[in-house]
Design a protein around this motif. Structure first.
Motif, short mmCIF file in Angstrom:
data_model
loop_
_atom_site.label_atom_id
_atom_site.label_comp_id
_atom_site.label_asym_id
_atom_site.label_seq_id
_atom_site.Cartn_x
_atom_site.Cartn_y
_atom_site.Cartn_z
N ASN A 9 0.82 -1.22 0.00
CA ASN A 9 0.00 0.00 0.00
C ASN A 9 0.85 1.27 0.00
N LEU A 10 1.86 1.27 -0.86
CA LEU A 10 2.81 2.37 -0.89
C LEU A 10 2.20 3.61 -1.54
N VAL A 11 2.40 4.75 -0.88
CA VAL A 11 1.90 6.04 -1.36
C VAL A 11 3.02 7.05 -1.27
N LYS A 12 3.17 7.87 -2.32
CA LYS A 12 4.14 8.96 -2.28
C LYS A 12 3.52 10.22 -2.87
N HIS A 13 3.47 11.26 -2.05
CA HIS A 13 2.98 12.56 -2.47
C HIS A 13 4.12 13.57 -2.46
N PHE A 14 4.01 14.55 -3.36
CA PHE A 14 4.92 15.69 -3.38
C PHE A 14 4.10 16.97 -3.31
N PRO A 15 4.67 18.05 -2.82
CA PRO A 15 3.96 19.34 -2.88
C PRO A 15 3.66 19.71 -4.32
N GLY A 16 2.46 20.23 -4.56
CA GLY A 16 2.04 20.58 -5.90
C GLY A 16 2.62 21.89 -6.38
N PRO A 17 2.32 22.25 -7.64
CA PRO A 17 2.88 23.49 -8.22
C PRO A 17 2.32 24.75 -7.58
N ARG A 18 1.12 24.64 -6.97
CA ARG A 18 0.53 25.78 -6.28
C ARG A 18 0.34 25.45 -4.82
N ARG A 19 0.36 26.47 -3.99
CA ARG A 19 0.22 26.28 -2.55
C ARG A 19 -1.07 25.52 -2.24
N GLY A 20 -0.94 24.52 -1.39
CA GLY A 20 -2.11 23.74 -0.98
C GLY A 20 -2.45 22.59 -1.90
N THR A 21 -1.69 22.40 -2.99
CA THR A 21 -1.96 21.29 -3.91
C THR A 21 -0.94 20.17 -3.68
N THR A 22 -1.31 18.97 -4.13
CA THR A 22 -0.49 17.78 -3.92
C THR A 22 -0.35 16.99 -5.20
N VAL A 23 0.86 16.56 -5.51
CA VAL A 23 1.09 15.65 -6.64
C VAL A 23 1.05 14.23 -6.10
N HIS A 24 0.12 13.43 -6.61
CA HIS A 24 -0.05 12.03 -6.19
C HIS A 24 0.79 11.16 -7.12
N ALA A 25 2.06 10.96 -6.78
CA ALA A 25 2.98 10.28 -7.68
C ALA A 25 2.84 8.76 -7.65
N VAL A 26 2.65 8.19 -6.46
CA VAL A 26 2.47 6.74 -6.29
C VAL A 26 1.24 6.54 -5.43
N ASN A 27 0.32 5.69 -5.90
CA ASN A 27 -0.98 5.59 -5.26
C ASN A 27 -1.33 4.15 -4.89
N ASP A 28 -1.07 3.79 -3.65
CA ASP A 28 -1.51 2.51 -3.09
C ASP A 28 -0.96 1.32 -3.89
N VAL A 29 0.35 1.27 -4.04
CA VAL A 29 0.99 0.19 -4.80
C VAL A 29 1.46 -0.92 -3.87
N SER A 30 1.09 -2.15 -4.20
CA SER A 30 1.57 -3.34 -3.48
C SER A 30 2.15 -4.31 -4.49
N LEU A 31 3.38 -4.74 -4.25
CA LEU A 31 4.01 -5.74 -5.12
C LEU A 31 5.13 -6.43 -4.37
N ALA A 32 5.58 -7.56 -4.92
CA ALA A 32 6.69 -8.31 -4.32
C ALA A 32 7.63 -8.78 -5.43
N VAL A 33 8.91 -8.82 -5.12
CA VAL A 33 9.93 -9.33 -6.05
C VAL A 33 10.69 -10.43 -5.33
N GLU A 34 10.69 -11.64 -5.88
CA GLU A 34 11.35 -12.77 -5.26
C GLU A 34 12.85 -12.75 -5.55
N HIS A 35 13.61 -13.42 -4.69
CA HIS A 35 15.03 -13.60 -4.94
C HIS A 35 15.23 -14.31 -6.27
N GLY A 36 16.16 -13.83 -7.08
CA GLY A 36 16.45 -14.45 -8.36
C GLY A 36 15.46 -14.14 -9.45
N GLU A 37 14.54 -13.21 -9.21
CA GLU A 37 13.49 -12.89 -10.17
C GLU A 37 13.74 -11.49 -10.76
N THR A 38 13.34 -11.31 -12.02
CA THR A 38 13.36 -10.00 -12.63
C THR A 38 11.93 -9.56 -12.90
#
Length: 323
Positions: A9-38
């Motif tokens: 459930n990863l989320v990453k926000h940044f401050p937006g271009p105008r005061r009080g706004t938010t850039v929603h860059a990553v929105n509720d991401v869940s994933l897994a990478v196993e050893h030896g996997e690409t």
């Protein structure tokens, strides 16, 4: 097989271009990478791929969610605690020119992680540097040179050697072949495949080059506007992409056979702004199959056989874009 990386459930926000706004860059991401996997992370420019990679290694702090590397939660570790983890998790950036110190010779660049993280004397570090240079097929005569004296392919080999010299179990590669010509790109991909077999490391491969994905990936994760819309085994997604966005994205890939007829799915409309996300499916404004239900609520990422898809039209079989 255990996981080298788990994102919950990863989320990453940044401050937006105008005061009080938010850039929603990553929105509720869940994933897994196993050893030896690409695992290949694909999507259009601006979909949040690079941000996700940086947050996964705590180069950027997540807004919320959980990051687990080799069964250890690193979400809230201090800088000092993270430093102890760095030898086990490394990143190869897109532009080696911007990430290699121009005032350091190649051998010093590769040696630096060992000087920071390994209890080795100078002779032992030099031996490891030479060994790693040989493994990434970097000529020993180049070790005394500086980045400005190397070609793009040689620089990328230096970046790989620096990332791999500490024996990491997780490597995130952000467009590592995008600036290389085709022959050098093939050499780097072959090298990555060989190194993965030798080390058993897990690779999260960030790219928009679907030809590269087909050569190297075990699984594919498709990102759109910071959210996963489809993930699953690479060959299955290439053969029969389920989400309409995946279908459109993969239809842009050129065939190696000039006799093949292209079946392009051309999208209309603009990608929604990450500052003002739509209330329903993020792709609904560009999807010719979208209904009122698609626009009213964001579809969950559901398990469907061996893959996950975030589209309410898949279960009914009404998810195929018209040719």
């Amino acid at each position: 097989m255990s996981n080298a990386l788990v994102l919950e459930n990863l989320v990453k926000h940044f401050p937006g271009p105008r005061r009080g706004t938010t850039v929603h860059a990553v929105n509720d991401v869940s994933l897994a990478v196993e050893h030896g996997e690409t695992v290949a992370l694909v999507g259009e420019s601006g979909s949040g791929k690079s941000t996700l990679g940086r947050v996964a290694l705590r180069l950027d702090q997540p807004t919320s969610g959980r990051i687990v590397v080799e069964d250890r939660d690193i979400t809230d570790l201090s800088i000092h605690q993270l430093r102890r983890m760095r030898p086990r998790m490394q990143m190869v950036f897109q532009d080696p020119w911007a990430t290699l110190n121009p005032r350091m010779s190649v051998d010093r660049i590769i040696e630096e992680p060992l000087a920071l993280h390994a209890a080795l004397n100078s002779a032992e570090r030099l031996e490891k540097v030479r060994d790693m240079a040989a493994r990434v097929r970097l000529d020993q005569t180049l070790l005394g040179r500086y980045p400005a004296q190397l070609s793009g392919g040689q620089l990328q080999r230096v970046a790989l050697a620096r990332a791999l010299v500490t024996g990491p179990r997780l490597v995130i590669l952000d467009e590592p072949t995008s600036s290389l010509d085709l022959s050098v790109r093939a050499e780097i991909l072959d090298l990555l495949h060989q190194l993965r077999q030798e080390t058993g490391a897990a690779f999260l491969f960030i790219t928009h080059d679907l030809g590269t994905v087909r050569l190297i990936a075990d699984r594919i994760v498709v990102l759109y506007l910071g959210s996963i819309v489809e993930s699953g085994p690479a060959e299955e997604i290439f053969t029969a992409p389920a989400h309409p966005y995946t279908q459109a994205l993969f239809s842009a890939q050129l065939s190696t056979n000039p006799q093949d007829q292209l079946q392009r799915h051309l999208l209309t409309g603009e990608i929604p702004s990450p500052v003002n996300l739509p209330s329903g499916c993020y792709f609904a404004g560009r999807c010719p199959l979208a209904t009122d239900e698609c626009r009213s609520a964001k579809p969950p990422l559901e398990q469907m056989g061996s893959r996950q898809v975030a589209c309410i039209r898949v279960k009914s079989g009404q998810n195929r874009l018209p040719v």
